[in-house]
Enzyme design. Structure first.
Site, PDB file in Angstrom:
ATOM      1  N   SER A   7       0.828  -1.207   0.000  1.00 48.75           N
ATOM      2  CA  SER A   7       0.000   0.000   0.000  1.00 48.75           C
ATOM      3  C   SER A   7       0.863   1.257   0.000  1.00 48.75           C
ATOM      4  O   SER A   7       0.601   2.208  -0.737  1.00 48.75           O
ATOM      5  CB  SER A   7      -0.913   0.008   1.234  1.00 48.75           C
ATOM      6  OG  SER A   7      -1.842  -1.056   1.194  1.00 48.75           O
TER       7      SER A   7
ATOM      8  N   HIS B 255      -2.919   6.625   3.683  1.00 48.39           N
ATOM      9  CA  HIS B 255      -3.160   5.186   3.840  1.00 48.39           C
ATOM     10  C   HIS B 255      -4.452   4.922   4.603  1.00 48.39           C
ATOM     11  O   HIS B 255      -5.223   4.016   4.279  1.00 48.39           O
ATOM     12  CB  HIS B 255      -1.978   4.558   4.575  1.00 48.39           C
ATOM     13  CG  HIS B 255      -2.108   3.091   4.810  1.00 48.39           C
ATOM     14  ND1 HIS B 255      -2.383   2.553   6.047  1.00 48.39           N
ATOM     15  CD2 HIS B 255      -2.007   2.040   3.960  1.00 48.39           C
ATOM     16  CE1 HIS B 255      -2.450   1.244   5.947  1.00 48.39           C
ATOM     17  NE2 HIS B 255      -2.220   0.898   4.700  1.00 48.39           N
TER      18      HIS B 255
ATOM     19  N   ARG C 213       0.727   8.187   5.998  1.00 46.61           N
ATOM     20  CA  ARG C 213      -0.153   7.387   6.851  1.00 46.61           C
ATOM     21  C   ARG C 213      -1.586   7.937   6.846  1.00 46.61           C
ATOM     22  O   ARG C 213      -2.542   7.171   6.941  1.00 46.61           O
ATOM     23  CB  ARG C 213       0.405   7.287   8.272  1.00 46.61           C
ATOM     24  CG  ARG C 213       1.567   6.314   8.358  1.00 46.61           C
ATOM     25  CD  ARG C 213       1.930   5.917   9.769  1.00 46.61           C
ATOM     26  NE  ARG C 213       2.869   4.787   9.741  1.00 46.61           N
ATOM     27  CZ  ARG C 213       2.522   3.501   9.757  1.00 46.61           C
ATOM     28  NH1 ARG C 213       1.243   3.180   9.823  1.00 46.61           N
ATOM     29  NH2 ARG C 213       3.423   2.551   9.715  1.00 46.61           N
TER      30      ARG C 213
END
Length: 216
Positions: free
Chosen positions: A20, A46, A43
């Site tokens: 990812s 994500h 992040r």
């Protein structure tokens, strides 16, 4: 109806997160990110699958480093939702004697909010201000929490180590974030309407990951 052939990537379970981040890095391409903030931005992307965070996350000068030092020195985290509290890695924070607080469900907070005609988030910030500990605030839902933090800072009743201001929504969301950016308090702000409790927790966990990764 013509059926399209779907081709799945052959990725092992333990490799999904890594893959990812590879995709995120590839799709970011040449998008400029502030040095030292890359992991936090990635992040957030994500967590949300929203690349807007590469542009709308704003960091005050040295905010990341100051937050890391505060955590190392035992700073606690105050959130405005139980969801954010649940999402923060409390075990990692406890390594530095930090705790996570959310006062939204406390009976005294509910009573004070009703008495004063405010939101529970506002009353929660007042309760947090009584803690004699270094504090990081992770606000992902209530703009009224940010407004009250701004007022407490102006009144010199509170000096946060960091404010993570990422409430999501429409009413006073944008304005409350801009207020925090007018203070001298270190901040990580998601400018605009986007954010959420998951993003607030994500940023806290990114900071904790950065500390533990450097330590290891």
């Amino acid at each position: 109806m013509v059926k399209m052939k779907v081709e799945l990537e052959n990725v092992k379970p333990m490799e999904i997160e890594g893959r990812s981040f590879e995709i995120i890095t590839e799709e970011l391409g040449d998008t400029p990110l502030i040095p030292g903030t890359e992991l936090i931005v990635k992040r957030c992307i994500h967590t949300s699958a929203d690349f807007d965070y590469a542009k709308n996350l704003c960091f005050s000068e040295n905010a990341v480093q100051r937050a890391i030092e505060a955590i190392k020195n035992g700073a606690c985290i105050v959130t405005d939702t139980q969801m954010a509290k649940a999402g923060i890695n409390k075990k990692a924070l406890a390594r530095y004697n930090g705790e996570v607080y959310c006062f939204m469900s406390d009976e005294d907070v509910a009573e004070i909010a009703k008495k004063n005609g405010t939101t529970r988030a506002t009353a929660s910030m007042d309760k947090a201000a009584t803690l004699e500990k270094p504090l990081i605030f992770a606000i992902g839902n209530a703009p009224t929490a940010l407004v009250r933090l701004y007022e407490l800072i102006q009144e010199q009743k509170l000096k946060p180590e960091l404010i993570i201001g990422v409430p999501v929504g429409f009413v006073n969301v944008v304005q409350s974030k801009e207020l925090i950016m007018e203070t001298d308090t270190p901040y990580i702000i998601a400018r605009g309407r986007k954010g959420g409790s998951n993003i607030a927790a994500c940023i806290c966990n990114a900071l904790l990951y950065m500390i533990n990764n450097k330590r290891d």
